[in-house]
Design an enzyme around this catalytic site. Structure first.
Site, PDB file in Angstrom:
ATOM      1  N   CYS A 107       0.825  -1.205   0.000  1.00 44.70           N
ATOM      2  CA  CYS A 107       0.000   0.000   0.000  1.00 44.70           C
ATOM      3  C   CYS A 107       0.864   1.262   0.000  1.00 44.70           C
ATOM      4  CB  CYS A 107      -0.928  -0.019   1.206  1.00 44.70           C
ATOM      5  SG  CYS A 107      -2.019   1.399   1.317  1.00 44.70           S
ATOM      6  N   CYS A 209      -4.315  -2.522   5.618  1.00 52.78           N
ATOM      7  CA  CYS A 209      -4.210  -1.128   5.184  1.00 52.78           C
ATOM      8  C   CYS A 209      -5.425  -0.694   4.365  1.00 52.78           C
ATOM      9  CB  CYS A 209      -2.929  -0.964   4.355  1.00 52.78           C
ATOM     10  SG  CYS A 209      -2.622   0.714   3.788  1.00 52.78           S
TER      11      CYS A 209
END
Length: 378
Positions: A107, A209
């Site tokens: 991410c 995330c």
């Protein structure tokens, strides 16, 4: 005034980062990004918030309130498609290949420090971009007297996030500010409380995330159908059935379904074999097969010189750094030997390298060995 754009998540860390930058005299604007849509992404099983107000929208409301408190402009951007293609599908593919990936690192690489930076640079043209991560950047001189940014550890060792930032390329760190790098989490909370920020007591986000807390097995089963197989000891003794080897990781103790075989020593996952769909377990957290002394690391991202072959490595978040000796195989691959054996070194995870408080780079753990023999971890 020098313009800086802050990634504002709705949490206390990014709120304090924005507050500090404004206090320092910057012209501050903020951007909230949304990267996950539970309905669009078939996030049904294992989702505790499915019937509630979307958590991302609640975060946006908090970010909006913070921006109003601070008197800064808030922009909004969606990277739902980019997150799905660049992060989540890579995450699922790794599980399909019997690896244990780290979505937070993906991410950061693909969304926060690539798609987000490209958007902000193009649309808002700031001098700096700031994030609420616990990390620092220092500048070192290399060839031709140029200054290169180096990733350095935060003051708060318990919250240090350099492991999650370890695969960022040098260019991704250019013109980045980490206002919280020299503060502890307690100090950040105190700043928020003293200045009456609306999210001063908001809990830290946890889980995957931008997705959040999930029942992991149920969540993965939305995308990876269960494939029942055998649980065996290393000598081939059958114990029970598992739900699918991709749902387990090396060193795992919980949710093995081996209560009928319990004794004084708990069971641990010591191996996974994709071709036969077999999960291997043994008893005791000091079982030799949990440990290794060498690993092959691929997909290396390195910042700076490669001259130092004696460094420290971190193979999971908050693991104490371990002394390692590096042997470069080629530009993208190296072999590491660790004099002190390490427990549960897991293919697919990230190995981050440190020279004291400087994070030099990182790569993906490809293979794991002990005394020259490859572990059956994949």
């Amino acid at each position: 005034m020098t313009k800086v754009v802050v990634g504002l998540s709705g949490g206390v860390d990014s709120a304090v980062a924005a507050f500090l930058l404004k206090k320092q005299g910057y012209l501050v604007e903020a951007v909230f990004m949304r990267n996950w849509d539970s309905n669009l992404n078939f996030d049904i099983q294992g989702n505790p918030t499915l019937n509630d107000i979307c958590p991302q929208e609640l975060d946006y409301k908090d970010a909006l309130k913070v921006s109003e408190q601070l008197g800064i402009k808030l922009h909004r951007v969606d990277f739902i498609e980019e997150y799905w293609q660049k992060v989540f599908m890579s995450f699922i593919k790794a599980f399909e290949n019997n690896l244990t990936p780290n979505p937070d690192i993906l991410c950061n690489n693909e969304i926060k420090f690539r798609a987000f930076i490209e958007y902000v640079t193009t649309k808002l043209a700031p001098r700096y971009i700031a994030m609420g991560h616990y990390a620092n950047i220092i500048y070192e001189t290399f060839s031709e007297q140029k200054l290169f940014p180096q990733l350095a550890c935060a003051v708060d060792q318990n919250k240090d996030q350099t492991y999650f930032l370890s695969q960022l390329a040098t260019k991704q760190l250019q013109n980045i500010l980490f206002p919280l790098g020299n503060l502890t989490k307690q100090e950040v909370r105190q700043i928020a409380l003293e200045n009456n920020l609306i999210n001063a007591t908001k809990k830290d986000s946890t889980g995957i995330c931008f997705i959040g807390e999930r029942n992991f097995f149920q969540f993965l089963s939305n995308y990876l159908p269960a494939q029942k197989g055998d649980i065996k000891t290393l000598d081939g003794t059958f114990l029970a059935h598992h739900k699918g080897v991709m749902y387990y990781t090396i060193g795992q103790r919980k949710n093995l379904g081996l209560g009928d075989f319990s004794s004084q020593k708990p069971w641990f996952v010591v191996g996974k074999h994709l071709q036969t769909n077999t999960l291997y377990v043994e008893q005791g957290n000091t079982h030799p097969y949990l440990y290794s002394d060498k690993a092959l690391i691929s997909d290396i991202v390195w910042r700076g010189k490669k001259t130092n072959l004696h460094l420290q490595a971190k193979m999971r978040y908050r693991q104490p750094n371990q002394d390692v000796i590096l042997t470069w195989i080629d530009q993208n691959t190296l072999e590491i030997y660790y004099p002190q054996t390490i427990k549960a070194v897991t293919p697919g995870q990230i190995c981050a390298f440190y020279n004291n408080n400087i994070c030099c780079g990182a790569g993906v753990i490809k293979e794991v060995y002990f005394q020259g023999t490859k572990r059956l971890y994949t």
